[in-house]
Design an enzyme around this catalytic site. Structure first.
Site, PDB file in Angstrom:
ATOM      1  N   GLY A  69       0.822  -1.209   0.000  1.00 24.27           N
ATOM      2  CA  GLY A  69       0.000   0.000   0.000  1.00 24.27           C
ATOM      3  C   GLY A  69       0.859   1.263   0.000  1.00 24.27           C
ATOM      4  CB  THR A  70       4.034   2.112   1.721  1.00 24.50           C
ATOM      5  OG1 THR A  70       3.515   1.846   3.023  1.00 24.50           O
ATOM      6  CG2 THR A  70       5.004   3.278   1.771  1.00 24.50           C
ATOM      7  CG  ASN A 144      -4.730   4.057   9.341  1.00 23.43           C
ATOM      8  OD1 ASN A 144      -5.147   4.977   8.633  1.00 23.43           O
ATOM      9  ND2 ASN A 144      -3.694   4.200  10.134  1.00 23.43           N
ATOM     10  CD  GLN A 172      -6.476  -0.679   7.588  1.00 18.85           C
ATOM     11  OE1 GLN A 172      -7.196  -1.647   7.825  1.00 18.85           O
ATOM     12  NE2 GLN A 172      -5.195  -0.656   7.939  1.00 18.85           N
ATOM     13  CB  SER A 192      -2.091  -3.231   1.380  1.00 15.41           C
ATOM     14  OG  SER A 192      -1.096  -3.989   2.025  1.00 15.41           O
ATOM     15  CB  CYS A 317       3.344   3.334  10.730  1.00 19.43           C
ATOM     16  SG  CYS A 317       2.458   2.294   9.595  1.00 19.43           S
TER      17      CYS A 317
HETATM   18  C1  LIG Z   1      -4.698   3.194   5.262  1.00 20.45           C
HETATM   19  C2  LIG Z   1      -3.385   2.558   4.957  1.00 20.45           C
HETATM   20  N1  LIG Z   1      -2.725   2.897   3.851  1.00 20.45           N
HETATM   21  C3  LIG Z   1      -1.555   2.356   3.521  1.00 20.45           C
HETATM   22  C4  LIG Z   1      -0.948   1.425   4.334  1.00 20.45           C
HETATM   23  C5  LIG Z   1       0.376   0.857   3.949  1.00 20.45           C
HETATM   24  O1  LIG Z   1       0.253  -0.428   3.402  1.00 20.45           O
HETATM   25  P1  LIG Z   1       1.509  -1.411   3.379  1.00 20.45           P
HETATM   26  O2  LIG Z   1       1.721  -1.881   4.779  1.00 20.45           O
HETATM   27  O3  LIG Z   1       1.100  -2.503   2.448  1.00 20.45           O
HETATM   28  O4  LIG Z   1       2.658  -0.632   2.848  1.00 20.45           O
HETATM   29  C6  LIG Z   1      -1.588   1.035   5.523  1.00 20.45           C
HETATM   30  C7  LIG Z   1      -0.958   0.078   6.439  1.00 20.45           C
HETATM   31  O5  LIG Z   1      -1.174   0.075   7.633  1.00 20.45           O
HETATM   32  C8  LIG Z   1      -2.844   1.618   5.828  1.00 20.45           C
HETATM   33  O6  LIG Z   1      -3.494   1.294   6.957  1.00 20.45           O
END
Ligand SMILES: Cc1ncc(COP(=O)(O)O)c(C=O)c1O
Length: 366
Positions: A69-70, A144, A172, A192, A317
């Site tokens: 997702g990042t 999240n 999410q 993700s 995070c």
């Molecule tokens: C809303 C949201 N976006 C993006 C991410 C990032 O995803 P990834 O862990 O696959 O990089 C997260 C992860 O906690 C998330 O909750």
């Protein structure tokens, strides 16, 4: 152990593991190779692309696989040029917010949207956006931490007509509520794998075919030239399988989670001094964030951990830091109260007995 932190990550579904294993063992071909092993890997990726696309009602050609997702969020922002105008709120995931900070330092103009105490964008937001005329807008579908659900569709519809590019982080929401790319009317959407019982380190950006994509990684031309690098075949296969299962089991899982969440909230309400954040806002069926007056969220988390219960004190995070949750602060919660926050995010393996044991443990600890 009770895992109550599914918004941080989910366990790998054993059916997903079974689908992945052959690609970690004998079927090790590079999908770009023309001989048989390569073609098998290519076919497996094509199948996974179809599975992920089907889960969100898109076409396979609209899915770009990423490392998660990042990266999908970064890819969505990659086309913004110095001086561009963009808009997003302070409750976005750090992988979005950090880019806003970077872009600002490069001379981009950020319209920072305020959210109300209910965690949602207030009714005057669209007028503010229209007056600002941003080139790019990012609005997350589900938060999240609190689980609040934003009506992304109304913004995307209206802003599209003005020529803005609209992105949503649906990481999410996926697998917990229906996520329909076309209905949301956005240009780009981040997903993700590890939030839907798939492997970590895999995700996707789903995009509207006319939307320009500026690659972050260049090289071998994989992913239609949008994301170079030899594909993580086993992880992509796992994401595809997880997507297939998420679609098949969505209704059952939603019902199960909603039942558990209702039981959880009922139990929480018997705890003195407890507040459920964004309680009356439409939220994900699995997420409850609460705080107990005078009790530090991190301390409660550590004590629950000693009893085999895994929760979060905010976004994964951000945990470990002593700063109050930026999401709650953006909602106008006082920093001292924001530091009491604990997030429970339920998953398909949780049971009513887990909830009863959790409430009992919580009361004993307090
Ligand atoms: C809303 C949201 N976006 C993006 C991410 C990032 O995803 P990834 O862990 O696959 O990089 C997260 C992860 O906690 C998330 O909750």
């Amino acid at each position: 152990m009770s895992h109550f932190d599914h918004n941080a990550t989910t366990p790998l579904d054993e059916r997903v593991l079974a689908a992945m294993l052959p690609y970690l063992q004998g079927l090790y071909g590079n999908p770009s190779s023309l001989y048989r092993l390569g073609r098998i890997a290519r076919t497996a990726i094509d199948c996974a692309r179809e599975q992920v696309a089907t889960l969100v009602g898109a076409a396979a050609g609209q899915v770009i696989f990423t490392s998660g997702g990042t990266e999908a969020n970064h890819l969505a922002f990659a086309g913004l040029k110095p001086g561009a105008r963009f808009a997003l709120s302070g409750i976005e995931h750090p992988s979005v917010l950090q880019q806003a900070v970077r872009l600002q330092s490069q001379g981009c103009q950020w319209l920072k949207l305020d959210v109300g105490g209910n965690g949602l964008l207030p009714p005057d937001t669209l007028a503010k956006l229209k007056a600002f005329r941003p080139e790019f807008v990012s609005i997350m579908r589900a938060n999240n931490e609190t689980g609040t659900l934003e009506d992304v569709r109304q913004y995307a519809h209206a802003l599209r007509a003005d020529g803005s590019i609209v992105h949503t982080d649906a990481v999410q929401a996926l697998g917990k509520i229906p996520v329909a790319f076309t209905e949301l009317a956005v240009h780009m959407m981040s997903l993700s794998s590890h939030k839907i019982y798939g492997p970590k380190g895999c995700g996707a950006l789903v995009y509207d075919k006319g939307t320009p994509i500026t690659p972050l990684l260049m090289g071998g031309g994989q992913e239609q030239g949008h994301r170079a690098g030899t594909e993580n075949v086993a992880a992509i296969v796992g994401f595809g399988k997880a997507a297939e299962l998420a679609l098949a089991e969505l209704d059952d899982n939603r019902r199960h989670l909603a039942r558990l969440k209702a039981a959880l909230e009922q139990g929480l309400k018997t705890v003195p001094g407890l507040t459920i954040f964004a309680e009356h806002t439409p939220r994900l069926p699995n997420t409850v964030q609460f705080g107990i007056a005078g009790i530090d969220g991190e301390m409660l988390l550590m004590n629950l951990d000693k009893h085999g219960i895994a929760v979060s004190s905010g976004s994964a995070c951000a945990s470990g830091g002593s700063e109050p949750s930026p999401v709650l602060v953006a909602m106008g919660v006082a920093p001292e109260q924001a530091k009491t926050a604990v997030r429970v995010s339920l998953g398909k393996a949780n049971s009513e007995a887990d909830i009863v044991a959790f409430i009992h443990c919580l009361k004993t600890l307090i």
